[in-house]
Design an enzyme around this catalytic site. Structure first.
Site, PDB file in Angstrom:
ATOM      1  N   LYS A  28     -46.723 -18.578  -0.011  1.00 16.00           N
ATOM      2  CA  LYS A  28     -46.942 -17.273  -0.627  1.00 16.00           C
ATOM      3  C   LYS A  28     -47.306 -17.433  -2.103  1.00 16.00           C
ATOM      4  O   LYS A  28     -48.297 -16.870  -2.583  1.00 16.00           O
ATOM      5  CB  LYS A  28     -45.693 -16.391  -0.478  1.00 16.00           C
ATOM      6  CG  LYS A  28     -45.882 -14.981  -1.019  1.00 16.00           C
ATOM      7  CD  LYS A  28     -44.565 -14.217  -1.125  1.00 16.00           C
ATOM      8  CE  LYS A  28     -43.980 -13.858   0.213  1.00 16.00           C
ATOM      9  NZ  LYS A  28     -44.009 -12.393   0.475  1.00 16.00           N
ATOM     10  N   ARG A  57     -38.782 -12.646  -3.658  1.00 16.08           N
ATOM     11  CA  ARG A  57     -39.096 -12.966  -2.260  1.00 16.08           C
ATOM     12  C   ARG A  57     -39.103 -14.469  -2.034  1.00 16.08           C
ATOM     13  O   ARG A  57     -39.461 -15.230  -2.920  1.00 16.08           O
ATOM     14  CB  ARG A  57     -40.497 -12.455  -1.901  1.00 16.08           C
ATOM     15  CG  ARG A  57     -40.652 -10.953  -1.897  1.00 16.08           C
ATOM     16  CD  ARG A  57     -42.131 -10.641  -1.656  1.00 16.08           C
ATOM     17  NE  ARG A  57     -42.477  -9.315  -2.129  1.00 16.08           N
ATOM     18  CZ  ARG A  57     -42.581  -8.247  -1.313  1.00 16.08           C
ATOM     19  NH1 ARG A  57     -42.390  -8.371  -0.034  1.00 16.08           N
ATOM     20  NH2 ARG A  57     -42.879  -7.081  -1.817  1.00 16.08           N
ATOM     21  N   GLY A 103     -40.144 -13.031   8.102  1.00 23.09           N
ATOM     22  CA  GLY A 103     -38.906 -12.293   8.355  1.00 23.09           C
ATOM     23  C   GLY A 103     -37.671 -13.161   8.462  1.00 23.09           C
ATOM     24  O   GLY A 103     -36.584 -12.662   8.727  1.00 23.09           O
ATOM     25  N   MET A 151     -36.319 -15.168   6.111  1.00 23.67           N
ATOM     26  CA  MET A 151     -35.491 -15.324   4.913  1.00 23.67           C
ATOM     27  C   MET A 151     -35.397 -14.005   4.159  1.00 23.67           C
ATOM     28  O   MET A 151     -35.976 -13.000   4.537  1.00 23.67           O
ATOM     29  CB  MET A 151     -36.036 -16.455   4.063  1.00 23.67           C
ATOM     30  CG  MET A 151     -35.714 -17.820   4.677  1.00 23.67           C
ATOM     31  SD  MET A 151     -36.433 -19.174   3.761  1.00 23.67           S
ATOM     32  CE  MET A 151     -38.161 -18.820   3.910  1.00 23.67           C
ATOM     33  N   ARG A 186     -52.562 -15.198   3.418  1.00 25.05           N
ATOM     34  CA  ARG A 186     -52.337 -16.512   4.024  1.00 25.05           C
ATOM     35  C   ARG A 186     -53.283 -16.611   5.203  1.00 25.05           C
ATOM     36  O   ARG A 186     -53.802 -15.600   5.688  1.00 25.05           O
ATOM     37  CB  ARG A 186     -50.889 -16.670   4.474  1.00 25.05           C
ATOM     38  CG  ARG A 186     -50.479 -15.610   5.460  1.00 25.05           C
ATOM     39  CD  ARG A 186     -48.993 -15.658   5.764  1.00 25.05           C
ATOM     40  NE  ARG A 186     -48.641 -14.525   6.606  1.00 25.05           N
ATOM     41  CZ  ARG A 186     -47.415 -14.091   6.816  1.00 25.05           C
ATOM     42  NH1 ARG A 186     -46.402 -14.669   6.212  1.00 25.05           N
ATOM     43  NH2 ARG A 186     -47.181 -13.082   7.615  1.00 25.05           N
ATOM     44  N   HIS A 197     -42.466  -7.037  14.008  1.00 28.09           N
ATOM     45  CA  HIS A 197     -41.758  -8.314  14.197  1.00 28.09           C
ATOM     46  C   HIS A 197     -41.982  -8.874  15.596  1.00 28.09           C
ATOM     47  O   HIS A 197     -42.357 -10.036  15.773  1.00 28.09           O
ATOM     48  CB  HIS A 197     -40.255  -8.093  13.951  1.00 28.09           C
ATOM     49  CG  HIS A 197     -39.433  -9.327  14.128  1.00 28.09           C
ATOM     50  ND1 HIS A 197     -38.793  -9.638  15.299  1.00 28.09           N
ATOM     51  CD2 HIS A 197     -39.171 -10.338  13.264  1.00 28.09           C
ATOM     52  CE1 HIS A 197     -38.149 -10.782  15.152  1.00 28.09           C
ATOM     53  NE2 HIS A 197     -38.359 -11.230  13.921  1.00 28.09           N
ATOM     54  N   SER A 242     -49.517 -49.268  31.802  1.00 27.02           N
ATOM     55  CA  SER A 242     -49.277 -47.851  31.581  1.00 27.02           C
ATOM     56  C   SER A 242     -47.872 -47.724  31.003  1.00 27.02           C
ATOM     57  O   SER A 242     -46.901 -48.150  31.633  1.00 27.02           O
ATOM     58  CB  SER A 242     -49.405 -47.080  32.887  1.00 27.02           C
ATOM     59  OG  SER A 242     -49.215 -45.700  32.644  1.00 27.02           O
ATOM     60  N   CYS A 301     -48.172 -42.706  30.638  1.00 27.68           N
ATOM     61  CA  CYS A 301     -48.020 -41.708  31.693  1.00 27.68           C
ATOM     62  C   CYS A 301     -46.655 -41.040  31.648  1.00 27.68           C
ATOM     63  O   CYS A 301     -46.279 -40.339  32.571  1.00 27.68           O
ATOM     64  CB  CYS A 301     -48.283 -42.316  33.061  1.00 27.68           C
ATOM     65  SG  CYS A 301     -47.089 -43.568  33.524  1.00 27.68           S
ATOM     66  N   TYR A 357     -55.984 -44.196  26.838  1.00 27.45           N
ATOM     67  CA  TYR A 357     -55.937 -42.849  27.411  1.00 27.45           C
ATOM     68  C   TYR A 357     -54.488 -42.362  27.438  1.00 27.45           C
ATOM     69  O   TYR A 357     -53.553 -43.156  27.301  1.00 27.45           O
ATOM     70  CB  TYR A 357     -56.522 -42.826  28.828  1.00 27.45           C
ATOM     71  CG  TYR A 357     -55.685 -43.561  29.846  1.00 27.45           C
ATOM     72  CD1 TYR A 357     -54.644 -42.920  30.522  1.00 27.45           C
ATOM     73  CD2 TYR A 357     -55.916 -44.905  30.121  1.00 27.45           C
ATOM     74  CE1 TYR A 357     -53.862 -43.600  31.429  1.00 27.45           C
ATOM     75  CE2 TYR A 357     -55.125 -45.603  31.018  1.00 27.45           C
ATOM     76  CZ  TYR A 357     -54.100 -44.949  31.671  1.00 27.45           C
ATOM     77  OH  TYR A 357     -53.303 -45.620  32.559  1.00 27.45           O
TER      78      TYR A 357
END
Lengths: 921, 921
Positions: free
Chosen positions: A36, A106, A115, A117, A364, A480, A804, A871, A891
């Site tokens: 912020k 804030r 929301g 804090m 933001r 919210h 693997s 895997c 992979y």
């Protein structure tokens, strides 16, 4: 140079920009002054109207907490100097009896935690300065309303006084006055309420625990603005470690070590009459990505009123039509465009219009649904603002999960009970529950539920995580419930006003119908359309089409581009032809793990039982023959479904006794049989069976007779399986198919094991090849899932065509954590105490990664051409996929449903490890 | 150069030495031509009378086996050439009808394996050449006896015909002739027997399986000496892989890959009448090391008669007194001295005197008891033949175990039943068993037994390993039983002639008494004195005195000499003051592992149970208070016993449920209670307890809530233990003692665990220090026993003053082998199939060693001063100790009884890794 604890932003009354950016870019600055604060400074820098203020750094918060909530020397002086500077810039003083400066306090962490804090507004008011405010604004009602709000908020947020006391007092006052709305209360009413609030403070604050607000032995609302400011800052710092913030961070994998900044900023008021307003907006639609300004505003209100969803809001598009707000509305449109041009992304903003003048309170990068993320990334790419690589980086892989979530079956026929706003897409079916606790309770019993609330609050977070979907009767798309649900990828319908919810009675009536919903009733919601349906609507999995398909194709291009980094493949873990087909549809390049033990479930369990328990060779042979037949059919199905693509078949892995009955149950049964006087012959048979079952029991089955050990102790099982694989392959080849099986030996710990088993496998394959006259080339490799295998991979690799990595077992044995006992034992405590940063069975642990590294290096040392993959369950986790790329794997293989996520994550991993996304020239 | 398969040794009739040594030293040559071949060549080289011959290499054996028992091209030609050369050298030919050459064909591996493999004697005789032998010797009886022995041996050893057929035929012939002894049979009898033997051959050899010995479709004893020779060589090669040889190698950790050489050597005869003899001898006493010629001989006999113990022998000292053997006896004495001068060690020899002429048939470094090994090493050192380091290297550490074996309690009062020869020292008590099978059976049930046999054969090996001691009624100190028992360190009394053993009836009568022993009766034997006692004599542990003390002091000097290699310590694992004292007596430099869980057994189990099962905090606190008191006493005792020496206390380690009852048993009890209609209240209480017990059950307890996890879940346990340690330390310090405790945290897997626990430990210590006013410096370290800990030791080391490698768990988790299931599952099969070369829980596995290496390196990277040791079971294993030195550990810790072994092994490890033993200048 001494550490700087405070950074200023915004201009003063002289118009000179006093902004001190904490870093060259917002991304650098956010680690110091929070997201912020960094964005406020950034907006001020590019000339947007930002109310002046200063940010106290995140590092100050961490130091304060680490010092047991005490201040380091000099920091308070630095804050004091910044306050004085702000007073100078504004030509006003906090608490001034004539012309008081009011500020907001804030939180603002490096990552957005909406929301979670605490915030304090209107700080600087006291019994004296409230008169200055009246003098300056000529608005007595506004001044007293501001003061009572401040007392209420300060008491609740800073001193922990229960908010209900204040709400009750307001309701009493309204009843006394015979009015319904807060706005109908007069200045005098509000002045009296302020006195009442101060009494609530005096009664409910423990004076001994809070000497700083104690006067003559009694707690009293503090009149010194400097004290107000210090206590408010401390409260915001403290809120970093409140329970809901901790849960949110855990959910969002944000480190507890970051701390939050505190932003002290001059108050502007959206509640100064009909030419004042406040609102929140997105520069594009965050639900589906449509290029439109999107958001809500309220006339004559403070920002909290919008976010909390207490009053129903008006759409942002209507702002320009409100008399007195036209100019501000136009200016806002221009700012939206300017912000996107500056940030190259969809932005989320908060603004206030004070008597016609627009102020930017926050911006933001906007949170968005996966669908919107895809659409927006593609739009920016099409607009020439970002490159394809940047577009691929813009979509969070985990978020795709929501697109792969169920949707209503398009063929389903259903009647819509009522509609709300389509706040977070996807569909859900479940039992109605009215509290977070009940939602958690259902989830623990694996019962899907829908959390139904008038509105949600941060206290509902646990329940929102636990529920399949969220339904509220109040609040807009930026409420919210909507924001959190989108962040989590949970379907959400909000503001369904026809619902009259009585949470205490656990009942919902639906206006215009005679339907009454009770706890436990099944409903369905569609967050994509806003529909609410009584009963269960059948759900289907979506297909990969449109933007998702395009982005995944771009991701695939990047993954497969050998000119920039290594080719990085994605395969699937699948054990039956249906899953294999799904994997293909989802873009898997092969099957990385076909677990054959899953083929022994159902009616086949009996055959394997008879193999295990048979005393006679004949009976064993017969069972083996049956198994050979069904296994051959299994492989025919798999290889056909994956025709032309690799299928890695893992030989039988689990401990044999998993196929047998539990001997303890059987011992109890025997005890009862003894007591009811069964015959000796019957009892002997029971005892014999129990002894046989016991003979397969192991103290630590996970460290016992399983994996290749099974195949070495019972070579006939290995032979049967290999024969089935080879026969199915030969059969298909003869018929023109292109089966590509590979055989994987599980749980290899020593090179000698692989040598012995490989020799056997090759013998069987050669035999089948000879019998069928079909040439068979079936590569043989092994799992690396035992720590010893990882450290001796340089030996094992000599006999393996591929490795693997089985991270489930590698984690289990590498850590010495039993996966079967994960929930019941110490691991939840370890996660709570942060001894473990993440569950190592979900995200590859860095220590286990070292074993993988040794395994990959050893394998390549032994065999240059060895193919290495993973895997285990972590194969589908984006954070882990990044590590696997960096560890040199070829992979990853994961569950079919995670294949699209893995494709995207794999591309992102490759981009990150090869210098980051290429930008447009 | 092509590989040489055959090496010649010895002179020919011309006296020219034709020896071709296979290496510069015996140690080099033995790998090629085996120990026997290398030593025959060595003796020939230094001019001793060795019958000429040639050796076929071990490598030839391996190649022959690997090729499926077929010969590589050219090898048979090379053997043929060597045979022809031998015939030339001797001026005689195999099978010659006038003057036949006879040869022996014997095995000879790189390591001595007495009696394990096959031998064929008198080869070269046939129906024609037997007449040549008569002609040459003029001794018809000798010639026919030689031929019948050859037929018998060849049939049995080469063709596998059951030896009983031949023994039965001899007995029939003796019965027919009315004589008792073989020597009473005439030449004609033996000629007839030879015919009978050839018929036995024809009937019992399968002609289809053996075409090479088939004539006109029937098996016939082969007349071609070249064929005889080839088949005999093949049989010796084949005997390398016979079952008893494999067992012996496993027992003695000899690799199966070495193969055996075959020695073909000209026959000399100890059975050519009264001036011929044969014998075996040691240059010093192999039982106690006394400097005396030691051994046995038989006049007019072949060597096998001595070794088999079939006839009772005469002591070697008497050889010079036998008429006609005086000269040979004197020459033998000179050769003994010459051999020791050459080899600098005590030698074992076989010799034959043929008609007054001495021939050396074999020499090798003699096997000896530990006592003898010590004495001989010290004698050679004192004589200036070897250095102290060489002396230390001369004693096999594992062998010391026999000196640390029990002895009869000197205070015990007992009556000797009978006496035999003191063949292998140490005392044993156990049940009488008559077969190897029964001995194994007893051992499996943990019942000590004594194997009682007329004589032992190689087939008895399994039983000899299983028994506590061995008792025979026949055979001398060089009999099979004596040699093998000494090698194993098992007590043995042999040749106890008063025993009349009827193995079938399982009965022993004792001459001169009316005692009859039955299977299962308890007896005691003393292998140091030869005493046999009815009933159990109390046993005691010996003390370290005399030669053992000296050698261990030398070993300690070497271990502690920082000028040559690293200082290498030896500590003990001990859990009570008695064991701690024993460790000190045995030379431990500290306690490397004090397992506190052993302190919770016995009557304390109840306290810990009540801690675990208590619902209420009060009850838990009370249990903790009791534990604190008893633990403080425990540590007072330990620290006093080890005053001035390090005591590493390990915090509680085992899974808590180990202290609880088995829920399965309890479930069965509950079932019975239900059936007998217990009241609902009673049943509810039972069900509650069962549920509580179940709540502590884990699927894989070894991977569960144990070690430091326990202390993190129940920090009050850690606090109690640390308080007890610190209080005991403070208490003793105040009283002038010098306690040196160190605290070890078990089962560390992540640095965060150690950090959390270390902080707690230090807090408690600081508290006790403050309360008592005693300064306390208690180092804190951890076990490295989890693979992840080994690979992240570079992090963990930052919080550890020391590491102790727990190889039990490191092996368990590194391999994924459950120690609890080792016997029942696959590990025995793996050992048999050689998938595992050794049991990794007994000897450090090379793969696990890699983890240790990573741990040691990481630890030093984090903390230069870190002390690294090992406290797992392998810490007392000499092979592992060598690895630990090479891995860079600072000390090993083992059970008190193994401390002397470890002291010696540690010195040897250091010597080996620092250039070998320094020799005398």
């Amino acid at each position: 140079m001494a550490e700087k604890h405070v950074y200023r932003f915004g201009a003063g009354i002289d118009g000179v920009n006093a902004t001190e950016p904490a870093g060259e870019t917002v991304d650098q600055a956010k680690w110091i002054v929070g997201g912020k604060g960094a964005n406020l400074a950034e907006m001020a820098k590019i000339g947007l109207p930002v109310p002046p203020g200063f940010s106290i750094t995140c590092q100050t918060c961490v130091a304060y907490a680490n010092a047991g909530n005490t201040w380091a020397d000099g920091v308070l002086d630095e804050i004091d100097a910044a306050r004085e500077n702000l007073e100078e810039r504004m030509g006003k003083k906090l608490g001034d009896p004539k012309d008081p400066l009011l500020v907001s306090v804030r939180s603002g962490a490096p990552f957005s935690m909406p929301g979670m804090m605490d915030t304090v507004l209107n700080l600087g008011l006291n019994d004296v300065s409230v008169n200055g405010l009246i003098e300056q604004t000529g608005n007595e009602r506004f001044a007293w309303d501001s003061y009572r709000r401040f007392v209420q908020m300060f008491s609740n947020v800073v001193m922990g006084v229960d908010g209900d006391f204040f709400e009750d007092a307001i309701n009493e006052k309204k009843a006394e006055k015979g009015v319904k709305l807060d706005t109908e209360l007069t200045a005098e009413d509000l002045k009296e309420l302020t006195q009442t609030f101060k009494q609530i403070f005096a009664v409910n604050v423990d004076s001994q625990a809070h000497p700083e607000v104690t006067v003559d032995g009694c707690a009293a609302f503090p009149q010194d603005p400097k004290l107000q400011l210090r206590l408010a800052i401390e409260a915001v710092f403290g809120s970093w470690m409140n329970e809901r913030a901790i849960i949110y961070r855990k959910q969002n994998k944000i480190s507890d070590d970051l701390g939050t900044a505190v932003n002290v900023q001059v108050m502007v008021f959206g509640n100064k009459g009909e030419t004042s307003a406040t609102g929140v907006a997105f520069t594009r639609n965050p639900a589906d990505g449509t290029k439109e300004f999107y958001g809500d505003f309220l006339v004559n209100a403070q920002g909290e009123d919008v976010v909390a969803g207490i009053r129903n809001t008006e759409p942002i598009a209507d702002l320009k039509t409100v008399p007195g707000l036209e100019e501000a509305g136009k200016q806002l449109d221009e700012i939206f465009v300017k912000l996107e041009e500056h940030y190259h992304d969809m932005m989320d903003i908060e603004f206030t219009i004070e008597q016609g003048k627009l102020w930017m309170l926050q911006t933001r990068v906007g949170k968005r649904t996966a669908m919107a993320a895809l659409a927006i990334a593609m739009q920016f790419e099409a607009e020439g603002a970002i490159s394809r690589e940047e577009a691929v980086m813009r979509v969070a892989p985990d978020q795709l999960d929501q697109l792969l979530h169920p949707q209503f079956d398009p063929k389903a026929d259903f009647k819509v009970l009522t509609k709300g706003m389509n706040a977070s897409p996807g569909a859900a079916v479940g039992k109605v529950v009215f509290s977070a606790e009940e939602a958690v309770h259902c989830a623990n019993k694996d019962q899907p539920c829908i959390l139904v609330r008038w509105e949600t609050t941060p206290d509902d977070l646990k329940g929102m995580v636990a529920a399949e979907g969220i339904l509220t009767s109040h609040g807009g798309k930026t409420s919210h419930a909507a924001v959190i649900a989108r962040g989590m990828g949970a379907p959400c319908v909000c503001g369904a006003e026809a619902l009259k919810i009585d949470a205490k009675a656990k009942e919902v009536t639906v206006s215009g119908t005679d339907v009454v919903l009770h706890e436990g009733d099944i409903i369905s919601i569609n967050g994509t359309t806003g529909d609410v349906i009584l009963g269960a609507v059948p759900l289907v999995r979506p297909e990969l089409t449109g933007d998702l398909e395009t982005i995944l194709e771009w991701a695939d291009e990047i993954r497969r581009d050998a000119s920039r980094g290594r080719i990085f493949g994605v395969r699937a873990n699948a054990d039956n032809p249906e899953d294999a087909q799904l994997s293909r549809d989802f873009g898997a390049e092969g099957i990385g793990l076909d677990r054959t033990e899953h083929m022994f479930l159902g009616d086949r369990k009996e055959i394997i039982q008879s193999f295990i328990l048979a005393d006679r060779t004949g009976a064993k042979q017969q069972a083996l023959g049956q198994l050979l037949k069904v296994q051959t059919d299994d492989f025919l199905g798999m290889f056909k479904a994956m025709d032309g693509k690799t299928v890695i078949v893992r030989l039988l892995d689990p401990p044999l006794h998993e196929f047998l009955d539990n001997p303890r149950d059987y011992a109890v049964e025997l005890a009862h049989a003894e007591d009811r006087g069964e015959s000796d012959i019957q009892l002997k048979a029971r005892r014999d069976l129990l002894a046989r079952l016991d003979s397969f029991q192991e103290a630590n089955p996970m460290l016992g007779l399983r994996g290749c050990r099974l195949g070495i102790v019972y070579p006939e099982l290995t032979e049967m399986q290999v024969r089935a694989i080879a026969s199915a392959t030969a059969h298909l080849k003869k018929r023109g198919f292109d089966p590509k099986p590979e055989i994987m030996v599980p749980l290899i710990g020593t090179v000698e094991e692989l040598k012995v088993v490989r020799e056997q496998i090759e013998g069987v394959i050669a035999g089948v090849s000879e019998q069928t006259g079909v040439e068979l080339h079936i590569p043989v490799g092994c799992m690396i899932e035992i720590p010893r295998a990882a450290v001796t991979a340089d030996e094992i690799g000599k006999y393996a065509d591929f490795f693997s990595f089985g991270t489930n077992d590698l984690t289990q044995m590498g850590f010495g954590y039993s996966r079967d006992d994960v929930e019941s034992a110490f691991i939840p405590l370890y996660l709570n105490k942060k001894i473990l940063k993440a569950n190592p069975f979900e995200t590859l642990d860095p220590g286990i990664a070292k074993l993988v590294k040794l395994g990959v290096e050893g394998g390549h040392q032994a065999n240059e051409k060895i193919v290495c993959g993973v895997c285990g369950e972590t194969g589908g986790d984006p954070d882990s996929i990044q590590m696997y790329y960096d560890l040199g794997l070829d992979y990853v293989s994961c569950s079919p449903y995670r294949v699209p996520i893995a494709r995207l994550a794999a591309a992102q991993a490759k981009i990150k490890s090869n210098g980051g996304a290429q930008k447009l020239a």
